[in-house]
Write an enzyme that holds these catalytic residues in place. Structure first.
Site, mmCIF file in Angstrom:
data_model
loop_
_atom_site.group_PDB
_atom_site.id
_atom_site.type_symbol
_atom_site.label_atom_id
_atom_site.label_comp_id
_atom_site.label_asym_id
_atom_site.label_seq_id
_atom_site.Cartn_x
_atom_site.Cartn_y
_atom_site.Cartn_z
ATOM 1 N N ALA A 14 10.274 7.567 4.680
ATOM 2 C CA ALA A 14 11.034 8.519 5.489
ATOM 3 C C ALA A 14 12.138 9.177 4.689
ATOM 4 C CB ALA A 14 11.610 7.822 6.723
ATOM 5 N N SER A 43 9.351 5.109 -2.863
ATOM 6 C CA SER A 43 8.119 5.762 -2.397
ATOM 7 C C SER A 43 6.874 4.935 -2.687
ATOM 8 C CB SER A 43 7.995 7.150 -3.049
ATOM 9 O OG SER A 43 9.088 7.966 -2.713
ATOM 10 N N CYS A 47 1.951 -1.027 2.936
ATOM 11 C CA CYS A 47 0.683 -1.336 3.602
ATOM 12 C C CYS A 47 -0.377 -1.802 2.603
ATOM 13 C CB CYS A 47 0.164 -0.108 4.347
ATOM 14 S SG CYS A 47 1.275 0.522 5.611
ATOM 15 N N ARG A 474 -18.084 6.961 29.881
ATOM 16 C CA ARG A 474 -19.000 7.073 31.024
ATOM 17 C C ARG A 474 -18.832 5.883 31.969
ATOM 18 N NH1 ARG A 474 -25.021 8.159 29.031
ATOM 19 N NH2 ARG A 474 -25.308 8.342 31.295
#
Length: 483
Positions: A14, A43, A47, A474
């Site tokens: 961020a 940076s 993960c 469905r």
């Protein structure tokens, strides 16, 4: 006219996205950008650490998107090993302290507690801190977290050192002592299951200990049961409903296992995967507004509520869930980079907003893929929604095509409106990313009936004629009509 100063606290996704975007919009003569990072890396992809530990990623630097030197070359004064210890909101300044190896000299007066640096725009990108309960032995040698590259490096160094000792089995082979080396992972969320996979890939005997009744509390219990069954089939001992009470240590003070109220689990290495909390102690001390999870509260432009020139993004902030209408803490790099882009755009004179999230996430443990988006049943109930839930069994490809794998899809829809509320998928190869279909449907407010008409790609190597997500839609639509 003197240039304005943008101060960024945090040198990862961020913070540096905000700095980079603002620099593209405004040159150094208009905007000075100073960023402070208390760690050694900027940076980087947290993960990716489990995959680095497990050997799929070859080197530490593969996880670094942009080094401090590269940021400086682009006109961002990034100071590494420099920690902000206090915010003076009224005075428009921050107190900084250089740790060992700190870089650069900032403007501002010095005192015994560091120096003050003034700002015109302040960006809080302080990230999140791992949950580390105050247990006996928690700080022992052999107990590791996996939040930063330093953590990953320390863990890999420890593993390689242990695996090289005489009597230890080679990775992927039985050991020469009592079998393979043993790893205990505490926590069965995203990090926990990914680290379990990493140790399996290194040839360890793995035990996962979790206080939940099923692994992956980000799923409903019936879907989490599938994850539990699959982990057991993989040879991962998965202990449910067990709270760790102590990290056991040997005569040298090194971790030798974990204890719960009912049992002990031996280990050569212990990894904590208990999740994270927003790192907002600076903001709390400065009186900035925090949400229920302790994350900073912002407006749509990512400006801290009640402040004109303070911004926040990434893992230290809470965001709006577009389905529930409530704020929540979602510590993901995807959102952090978006937050940074928005903050940088607004500081740079452009305009951008972050409307919110729908709660999409995907992970895997070995060949099992796990995905969710939207609300779980308990979350829908908590916000007062009435809903129907359906579960279908399907396959990743046409049933007759070689390599097809099973998958289960669970769909939740609102009773009155028929709108999609959430989707969960547990399946094998090529199952997880189907969650993106539902993520788009949630963002656009589609009903499950509308979803049945989606024009999705089909060929036997990729999907059954009716994609599993559409089959679930469905069934949900039929359940709504019958309700």
């Amino acid at each position: 006219m003197a240039a304005e100063r943008m101060v960024v606290i945090g040198g990862d996704a961020a913070g540096m996205s905000a700095a980079s975007r603002a620099r593209r919009l405004r040159g150094p003569e208009e905007l000075e950008i100073v960023a402070f990072e208390r760690g050694r890396f900027s940076s980087f992809s947290a993960c990716g650490i489990p995959y680095w530990v497990g050997g799929e990623v070859g080197a530490r630097d593969d996880l670094i998107a942009r080094s401090p030197e590269e940021h400086r070359e682009r006109g961002i004064d990034l100071r590494m090993r420099t920690e902000v210890t206090e915010l003076d909101v009224a005075g428009g300044r921050v107190r900084v302290v250089e740790r060992d190896g700190g870089t650069g000299q900032s403007a501002g007066g010095r005192d015994d507690g560091g120096r003050w640096v003034g700002y015109d725009h302040l960006v809080l990108a302080t990230g999140a801190r791992p949950v580390r309960p105050p247990l006996p032995g928690i700080d022992a040698e052999g107990v590791h977290g996996v939040q930063t590259l330093d953590d990953g490096e320390a863990l890999i160094t420890a593993l390689e050192s242990a695996e090289d000792r005489p009597g230890a089995g080679a990775p992927g082979e039985p050991g020469k002592r009592e079998g393979r080396r043993r790893a205990v992972v505490v926590g069965a969320g995203y990090i926990g299951v990914e680290m379990a996979e990493a140790f399996v890939n290194r040839g360890y005997q793995v035990t996962v200990v979790d206080k939940g009744e099923q692994p992956m509390s980000t799923l409903d219990a019936d879907m989490g049961e599938l994850v539990y069954e699959a982990m057991c089939e993989m040879g991962i001992e998965t202990v449910r409903g067990a709270t760790v009470t102590e990290i056991l240590t040997d005569e040298h003070g090194r971790a030798r296992g974990v204890a719960t109220e009912d049992a002990e689990y031996p280990a050569d290495v212990v990894v904590l995967g208990l999740g994270v909390r927003p790192e907002t102690e600076l903001a709390r001390a400065a009186g900035l507004p925090l949400g229920e999870s302790g994350g900073l509260l912002t407006d749509l432009a990512m400006r801290v509520r009640g402040q004109e020139n303070i911004w926040a993004g990434g893992d230290c902030a809470e965001v709006l869930n577009l389905v529930s209408g409530r704020t929540q803490h979602v510590p993901l790099g995807t959102h952090a980079n978006k937050h940074g882009q928005i903050i940088g755009s607004n500081i740079g004179g452009d305009y951008a907003t972050f409307p919110g999230v729908v709660g999409t996430a995907v992970s895997k443990v070995c060949d099992l893929e796990i995905a969710r988006t939207g609300l779980l049943e308990r979350q829908a109930t908590a916000v007062g929604l009435r809903f129907v839930s359906v579960v279908i069994e399907s396959t990743t490809r046409a049933g007759y095509y070689p390599g097809t794998k099973p998958m289960r899809v669970k769909m939740i829809a609102e009773r009155r409106s028929g709108r999609l509320l959430g989707l969960q998928i547990v399946g094998r190869e090529n199952a997880g990313k189907r969650v993106d279909i539902a993520a788009v449907a949630l963002h656009t407010g589609l009903t499950v009936e509308q979803m049945t008409a989606l024009d999705l790609g089909y060929a036997p190597p990729f999907s059954p004629v009716w994609d599993p997500v559409l089959v679930a839609a469905r069934k949900a639509s039929a359940a709504l009509r019958a309700a």
